[in-house]
Structures are given as structure tokens and as C-alpha cells.
Design a protein around this motif. Structure first.
Motif, PDB file in Angstrom:
ATOM      1  N   ALA A   1      37.016  81.377 -66.802  1.00 56.22           N
ATOM      2  CA  ALA A   1      37.240  82.205 -65.044  1.00 56.22           C
ATOM      3  C   ALA A   1      38.310  81.033 -64.299  1.00 56.22           C
ATOM      4  O   ALA A   1      39.167  81.638 -63.961  1.00 56.22           O
ATOM      5  N   LEU A   2      38.468  80.105 -64.858  1.00 56.21           N
ATOM      6  CA  LEU A   2      40.003  79.514 -64.778  1.00 56.21           C
ATOM      7  C   LEU A   2      41.239  79.938 -65.146  1.00 56.21           C
ATOM      8  O   LEU A   2      42.052  79.758 -64.459  1.00 56.21           O
ATOM      9  N   LEU A   3      41.721  80.624 -66.378  1.00 54.80           N
ATOM     10  CA  LEU A   3      42.665  80.614 -67.368  1.00 54.80           C
ATOM     11  C   LEU A   3      43.269  82.042 -66.443  1.00 54.80           C
ATOM     12  O   LEU A   3      44.217  81.344 -66.118  1.00 54.80           O
ATOM     13  N   PRO A   4      42.481  82.851 -66.045  1.00 56.09           N
ATOM     14  CA  PRO A   4      43.244  83.970 -65.294  1.00 56.09           C
ATOM     15  C   PRO A   4      43.775  83.522 -63.747  1.00 56.09           C
ATOM     16  O   PRO A   4      44.863  84.252 -63.837  1.00 56.09           O
ATOM     17  N   GLN A   5      43.430  82.527 -63.585  1.00 58.01           N
ATOM     18  CA  GLN A   5      43.765  81.903 -61.824  1.00 58.01           C
ATOM     19  C   GLN A   5      44.801  81.197 -62.367  1.00 58.01           C
ATOM     20  O   GLN A   5      46.457  81.719 -61.198  1.00 58.01           O
ATOM     21  N   VAL A   6      44.850  79.963 -63.233  1.00 55.92           N
ATOM     22  CA  VAL A   6      46.352  79.837 -63.930  1.00 55.92           C
ATOM     23  C   VAL A   6      47.559  80.821 -63.929  1.00 55.92           C
ATOM     24  O   VAL A   6      48.666  80.424 -63.864  1.00 55.92           O
ATOM     25  N   GLU A   7      47.355  81.771 -64.308  1.00 54.07           N
ATOM     26  CA  GLU A   7      48.259  82.543 -65.588  1.00 54.07           C
ATOM     27  C   GLU A   7      48.806  82.858 -63.941  1.00 54.07           C
ATOM     28  O   GLU A   7      50.250  83.120 -63.612  1.00 54.07           O
ATOM     29  N   GLU A   8      48.090  83.745 -62.673  1.00 49.71           N
ATOM     30  CA  GLU A   8      48.335  83.737 -61.608  1.00 49.71           C
ATOM     31  C   GLU A   8      49.123  83.006 -61.030  1.00 49.71           C
ATOM     32  O   GLU A   8      50.404  83.826 -60.368  1.00 49.71           O
ATOM     33  N   LEU A   9      48.623  81.572 -61.575  1.00 48.56           N
ATOM     34  CA  LEU A   9      49.520  80.794 -59.888  1.00 48.56           C
ATOM     35  C   LEU A   9      50.946  80.631 -61.143  1.00 48.56           C
ATOM     36  O   LEU A   9      52.208  80.434 -60.037  1.00 48.56           O
ATOM     37  N   LEU A  10      51.107  80.752 -62.115  1.00 52.43           N
ATOM     38  CA  LEU A  10      52.318  80.495 -62.468  1.00 52.43           C
ATOM     39  C   LEU A  10      53.370  81.779 -62.616  1.00 52.43           C
ATOM     40  O   LEU A  10      54.513  81.589 -62.936  1.00 52.43           O
ATOM     41  N   GLU A  11      52.886  82.908 -62.053  1.00 55.91           N
ATOM     42  CA  GLU A  11      54.198  83.572 -61.987  1.00 55.91           C
ATOM     43  C   GLU A  11      54.950  83.604 -60.799  1.00 55.91           C
ATOM     44  O   GLU A  11      55.941  84.018 -61.191  1.00 55.91           O
ATOM     45  N   GLU A  12      54.526  82.605 -60.245  1.00 54.31           N
ATOM     46  CA  GLU A  12      55.244  81.884 -58.858  1.00 54.31           C
ATOM     47  C   GLU A  12      56.338  80.565 -59.563  1.00 54.31           C
ATOM     48  O   GLU A  12      57.005  81.011 -58.466  1.00 54.31           O
ATOM     49  N   TYR A  13      55.763  80.494 -60.783  1.00 60.40           N
ATOM     50  CA  TYR A  13      56.543  79.366 -60.867  1.00 60.40           C
ATOM     51  C   TYR A  13      57.771  79.353 -62.028  1.00 60.40           C
ATOM     52  O   TYR A  13      56.961  79.573 -63.574  1.00 60.40           O
ATOM     53  N   PRO A  14      58.514  80.973 -62.115  1.00 67.79           N
ATOM     54  CA  PRO A  14      59.222  81.168 -63.925  1.00 67.79           C
ATOM     55  C   PRO A  14      59.543  80.298 -64.984  1.00 67.79           C
ATOM     56  O   PRO A  14      59.432  80.599 -65.981  1.00 67.79           O
ATOM     57  N   ASP A  15      60.092  79.408 -64.217  1.00 65.13           N
ATOM     58  CA  ASP A  15      60.431  78.280 -65.037  1.00 65.13           C
ATOM     59  C   ASP A  15      59.611  77.102 -65.750  1.00 65.13           C
ATOM     60  O   ASP A  15      60.273  76.254 -66.610  1.00 65.13           O
ATOM     61  N   ILE A  16      58.307  76.995 -65.667  1.00 67.35           N
ATOM     62  CA  ILE A  16      57.130  76.819 -66.119  1.00 67.35           C
ATOM     63  C   ILE A  16      57.058  77.225 -67.662  1.00 67.35           C
ATOM     64  O   ILE A  16      56.633  78.615 -67.231  1.00 67.35           O
ATOM     65  N   GLN A  17      57.197  77.280 -68.416  1.00 66.52           N
ATOM     66  CA  GLN A  17      56.705  77.387 -69.601  1.00 66.52           C
ATOM     67  C   GLN A  17      54.878  77.445 -70.175  1.00 66.52           C
ATOM     68  O   GLN A  17      54.861  75.982 -70.006  1.00 66.52           O
ATOM     69  N   ALA A  18      54.048  77.974 -70.436  1.00 67.62           N
ATOM     70  CA  ALA A  18      52.936  77.096 -70.813  1.00 67.62           C
ATOM     71  C   ALA A  18      52.053  78.050 -71.773  1.00 67.62           C
ATOM     72  O   ALA A  18      52.929  79.096 -72.176  1.00 67.62           O
ATOM     73  N   ARG A  19      51.080  77.532 -72.181  1.00 68.44           N
ATOM     74  CA  ARG A  19      50.568  77.679 -73.540  1.00 68.44           C
ATOM     75  C   ARG A  19      49.177  76.847 -73.792  1.00 68.44           C
ATOM     76  O   ARG A  19      49.184  77.030 -72.911  1.00 68.44           O
ATOM     77  N   HIS A  20      48.730  77.934 -73.890  1.00 66.93           N
ATOM     78  CA  HIS A  20      47.111  77.591 -74.349  1.00 66.93           C
ATOM     79  C   HIS A  20      46.771  77.386 -76.010  1.00 66.93           C
ATOM     80  O   HIS A  20      46.905  77.298 -76.668  1.00 66.93           O
ATOM     81  N   MET A  21      45.815  76.134 -76.103  1.00 71.27           N
ATOM     82  CA  MET A  21      45.100  76.025 -77.231  1.00 71.27           C
ATOM     83  C   MET A  21      43.396  75.702 -77.148  1.00 71.27           C
ATOM     84  O   MET A  21      42.782  75.224 -76.017  1.00 71.27           O
ATOM     85  N   ASP A  22      43.313  75.954 -77.843  1.00 75.93           N
ATOM     86  CA  ASP A  22      41.855  76.126 -78.570  1.00 75.93           C
ATOM     87  C   ASP A  22      41.119  74.830 -78.588  1.00 75.93           C
ATOM     88  O   ASP A  22      41.597  74.845 -80.281  1.00 75.93           O
ATOM     89  N   ALA A  23      40.218  73.811 -77.884  1.00 77.41           N
ATOM     90  CA  ALA A  23      40.355  73.171 -78.744  1.00 77.41           C
ATOM     91  C   ALA A  23      39.340  72.843 -80.319  1.00 77.41           C
ATOM     92  O   ALA A  23      39.211  71.849 -80.431  1.00 77.41           O
ATOM     93  N   SER A  24      38.470  73.930 -80.511  1.00 79.79           N
ATOM     94  CA  SER A  24      37.456  74.516 -81.125  1.00 79.79           C
ATOM     95  C   SER A  24      38.672  74.656 -82.439  1.00 79.79           C
ATOM     96  O   SER A  24      38.090  74.400 -83.983  1.00 79.79           O
ATOM     97  N   GLU A  25      39.755  75.237 -82.191  1.00 80.38           N
ATOM     98  CA  GLU A  25      40.268  75.185 -82.970  1.00 80.38           C
ATOM     99  C   GLU A  25      41.824  74.151 -83.975  1.00 80.38           C
ATOM    100  O   GLU A  25      41.828  74.438 -85.030  1.00 80.38           O
ATOM    101  N   VAL A  26      41.804  73.864 -82.842  1.00 78.74           N
ATOM    102  CA  VAL A  26      42.742  72.707 -82.976  1.00 78.74           C
ATOM    103  C   VAL A  26      41.287  71.473 -82.365  1.00 78.74           C
ATOM    104  O   VAL A  26      42.370  70.580 -81.444  1.00 78.74           O
ATOM    105  N   PRO A  27      40.784  70.841 -83.265  1.00 76.42           N
ATOM    106  CA  PRO A  27      39.617  69.719 -82.869  1.00 76.42           C
ATOM    107  C   PRO A  27      40.812  68.186 -82.718  1.00 76.42           C
ATOM    108  O   PRO A  27      40.282  67.436 -81.793  1.00 76.42           O
TER     109      PRO A  27
END
Length: 108
Positions: free
Chosen positions: A34-60
Motif C-alpha cells: 500500500a505504501l510503495l505507490p504513495q512513496v513513488e508518487e511523492l518522489l515525482e516532486e523530487y527528481p534529484d532524489i534517486q530511489a531503489r527498492h529492496m526485497d528483504a526476503s530476497e536479500v535477508p
């Protein structure tokens, strides 16, 4: 948001970009989804901030490396140093204020 699949990728990402946001989640976490799309939408206002996602189950090992005890976790770094983090229930207004201050400070 692009994904990182290894600690080495994360290290490289954090060291090569000025302002970075790391979003850590797990597949079985409804709050994360639920939170991921909200964060992605917020980041549209900050083009200088680079974002990445990590799956804690994939990279414990990410949990121990960054002391992440719960997901979702939003960690913000400047030149590889952690500036702030929010976890579990992330107030979007507060995250927006902190990103705005940080973005203003760095780009001034």
C-alpha cells in the motif's frame, strides 16, 4: 521504482548518487504494498532524489546491514550517509517535509 538484488548493488547505488531513498519491503506485507505507490508518487516532486527498492526476503542480509527490524522501511541517504528513516507506518506528510528540507539544503 527500480529494484536492487544484492548488497553490492546497494552499496554502489548509495555511493554514486547524492540523495538516495531506499525502500525495503517483503512480499507478504500488505502495508508495504500500500505504501510503495504513495512513496513513488511523492518522489515525482523530487527528481534529484534517486530511489531503489529492496526485497528483504530476497536479500535477508539487508536487515542486519542496515538495522532494519520491520518493514516497510524508508531510508534516506546523502552521499552514502543515512540522514533519516521511517518504518512500519510511514506518515507521508512528515516524509514529504523531511525530503523537502533535505532537497532544499542540498540544492542550495
Amino acid at each position: 521504482m527500480q529494484s536492487l538484488h544484492a548488497i553490492e548493488e546497494m552499496d554502489s547505488f548509495l555511493q554514486t548518487e547524492t540523495i538516495t531513498l531506499l525502500y525495503i519491503s517483503q512480499p507478504n506485507c500488505s502495508v508495504c504494498h500500500a505504501l510503495l505507490p504513495q512513496v513513488e508518487e511523492l518522489l515525482e516532486e523530487y527528481p534529484d532524489i534517486q530511489a531503489r527498492h529492496m526485497d528483504a526476503s530476497e536479500v535477508p542480509e539487508i536487515a542486519g546491514r542496515l538495522s532494519v527490524m520491520t518493514v516497510p522501511a524508508v531510508l534516506v541517504f546523502v552521499e552514502g550517509k543515512e540522514m533519516f528513516r521511517k518504518a512500519r507506518f510511514v506518515p507521508m506528510g512528515e516524509l514529504n517535509q523531511q525530503l523537502a528540507k533535505l532537497n532544499h539544503f542540498i540544492n542550495e
